[in-house]
Design a protein around this motif. Structure first.
Motif, mmCIF file in Angstrom:
data_model
loop_
_atom_site.group_PDB
_atom_site.id
_atom_site.type_symbol
_atom_site.label_atom_id
_atom_site.label_comp_id
_atom_site.label_asym_id
_atom_site.label_seq_id
_atom_site.Cartn_x
_atom_site.Cartn_y
_atom_site.Cartn_z
ATOM 1 N N TYR A 166 0.879 -1.233 -0.100
ATOM 2 C CA TYR A 166 0.183 -0.020 -0.020
ATOM 3 C C TYR A 166 0.743 1.165 -0.014
ATOM 4 N N GLU A 171 -6.287 -3.033 -6.142
ATOM 5 C CA GLU A 171 -5.949 -4.082 -5.168
ATOM 6 C C GLU A 171 -6.749 -4.161 -4.057
ATOM 7 N N GLN A 172 -7.066 -2.955 -3.292
ATOM 8 C CA GLN A 172 -7.919 -2.933 -2.138
ATOM 9 C C GLN A 172 -9.404 -3.261 -2.329
ATOM 10 N N LYS A 229 -9.380 -7.284 -2.829
ATOM 11 C CA LYS A 229 -9.203 -7.747 -1.470
ATOM 12 C C LYS A 229 -10.522 -7.773 -0.680
ATOM 13 N N ALA A 230 -11.424 -6.577 -0.841
ATOM 14 C CA ALA A 230 -12.573 -6.319 -0.124
ATOM 15 C C ALA A 230 -13.623 -7.437 -0.791
ATOM 16 N N GLU A 236 -12.903 -10.800 0.515
ATOM 17 C CA GLU A 236 -13.450 -11.098 1.731
ATOM 18 C C GLU A 236 -14.774 -11.371 1.975
ATOM 19 N N SER A 256 -11.942 -6.541 7.792
ATOM 20 C CA SER A 256 -11.050 -6.307 6.742
ATOM 21 C C SER A 256 -11.337 -5.515 5.518
ATOM 22 N N THR A 257 -12.678 -5.834 5.183
ATOM 23 C CA THR A 257 -13.390 -4.980 4.218
ATOM 24 C C THR A 257 -13.525 -3.446 4.461
ATOM 25 N N LYS A 286 -11.690 -1.865 6.501
ATOM 26 C CA LYS A 286 -10.432 -1.287 6.479
ATOM 27 C C LYS A 286 -10.027 -0.899 4.786
ATOM 28 N N ARG A 287 -10.125 -2.025 4.215
ATOM 29 C CA ARG A 287 -9.822 -1.794 2.658
ATOM 30 C C ARG A 287 -10.655 -0.816 1.973
ATOM 31 N N LYS A 345 -8.877 2.522 3.422
ATOM 32 C CA LYS A 345 -7.660 2.732 2.729
ATOM 33 C C LYS A 345 -7.796 3.369 1.164
ATOM 34 N N ARG A 357 -14.740 -0.954 -8.421
ATOM 35 C CA ARG A 357 -13.480 -1.363 -8.665
ATOM 36 C C ARG A 357 -13.432 -1.239 -10.259
#
Length: 305
Positions: free
Chosen positions: A3, A21-22, A25-26, A29, A44-45, A47-48, A51, A147
């Motif tokens: 990151y 990428e973020q 990943k979300a 998850e 985690s989602t 947090k992504r 970010k 995305r």
């Protein structure tokens, strides 16, 4: 991948890569992790998403306000849809921290009942979200739309100009919110300050490569400050929840009278710690700060085209 911006790539390419990428990943998850480890998947989602929003904020001036608002609002609404299932975990952690910090005895049944009912409430909220057929699917659809758009996001400026105005705004807003928080003293202004501190923390992570030792220190201090303010906010959130708790939460007036002063004391103590660090953190004028960061950029960032 990391990151952070790579110095051998353009700002636009870095932004597209990191956002993709973020969000990827979300999506992963919520698609794969939600049934196996739902608490971790939601954490985690979210947090992504934070970010990703921080990346948008760093290039806000370069993508235009209309685009920024559209994309930021989309990611924020997705995070808000997942927030209720996360709040229960915050209540539990904040109460447990309070018990540990103030050495409250757990021999009393009242506190044990409160802990158990908070755990049950969290589990039921989490289960309700997961079991709803119409809950996760729309969120995934929105994530995939974001995305697709953001992987091809176009910047109107290049190099330092693509980030400088937005970075200065992040620092300036944080500095202003710092002064406002200790002038007004209410929970909302402290929470607003915390969000701007986190923006600067994420920005320092993204720009780490321009001078790693210096940016690591900046990031470390911003992270610590955001943690202090985050714990203070969690205390405020639990106070509000306990004052207006649902009937299924076991809490007598006696224990409410015990816990509330401790939560207020804990919050005040955290705010005093944050004040000393905030004075140091925001000692520079915004123009001075941005000139300093620019000097690192000129020396180290080769992908300035």
């Amino acid at each position: 991948m990391a990151y952070r911006f790579f110095t051998d790539s353009t700002v636009e390419a870095n932004v597209q890569r990191i956002l993709n990428e973020q969000l990827e990943k979300a999506i992963q998850e919520l698609s794969e992790g939600i049934q196996k480890t739902p608490e971790q998947a939601i954490h985690s989602t979210r947090k992504r998403l934070k970010k990703g929003r921080a990346v948008l904020r760093l290039v806000r001036k370069s993508i235009g306000e209309k685009t920024y608002q559209r994309e930021n609002d989309q990611l924020r609404s997705i995070g808000q849809a997942l927030a209720p299932a996360r709040d229960g975990a915050v209540y539990q952690k904040t109460l447990n921290d309070l018990i540990e910090i103030y050495g409250i005895s757990l021999e009393n049944k009242g506190l044990a009942d409160l802990q158990d009912s908070l755990a049950d409430l969290y589990k039921s909220e989490l289960k309700a979200l997961i079991d709803r057929d119409d809950a996760i699917a729309p969120i995934l659809a929105d994530l995939k739309e974001s995305r697709a758009r953001l992987s091809n996001l176009t910047l109107h400026q290049t190099g330092w100009k693509a980030v400088s105005k937005s970075l200065e705004q992040v620092y300036r807003q944080g500095r202003d919110r710092f002064h406002a928080a200790y002038k007004d003293g209410n929970d909302e202004t402290f929470h607003d300050w915390r969000k701007r501190v986190k923006d600067l923390w994420y920005s320092s992570c993204l720009l780490k490569q321009i001078w790693p030792p210096v940016m690591e220190v900046l990031g470390s201090e911003a992270h610590y400050l955001s943690e202090l303010l985050g714990d203070g906010h969690d205390s405020a959130v639990l106070q509000h929840f306990l004052r207006h708790h649902p009937s299924e939460v076991a809490l007598s007036d006696t224990y409410l009278q015990v816990l509330m002063p401790l939560l207020v004391h804990r919050q005040d103590k955290l705010h005093q710690q944050a004040k000393g660090l905030g004075k140091k953190f925001y000692s520079e004028e915004p123009k001075t700060f941005i000139k300093r960061i620019h000097s690192y950029w000129r020396s180290e960032f080769s992908g300035s085209n």
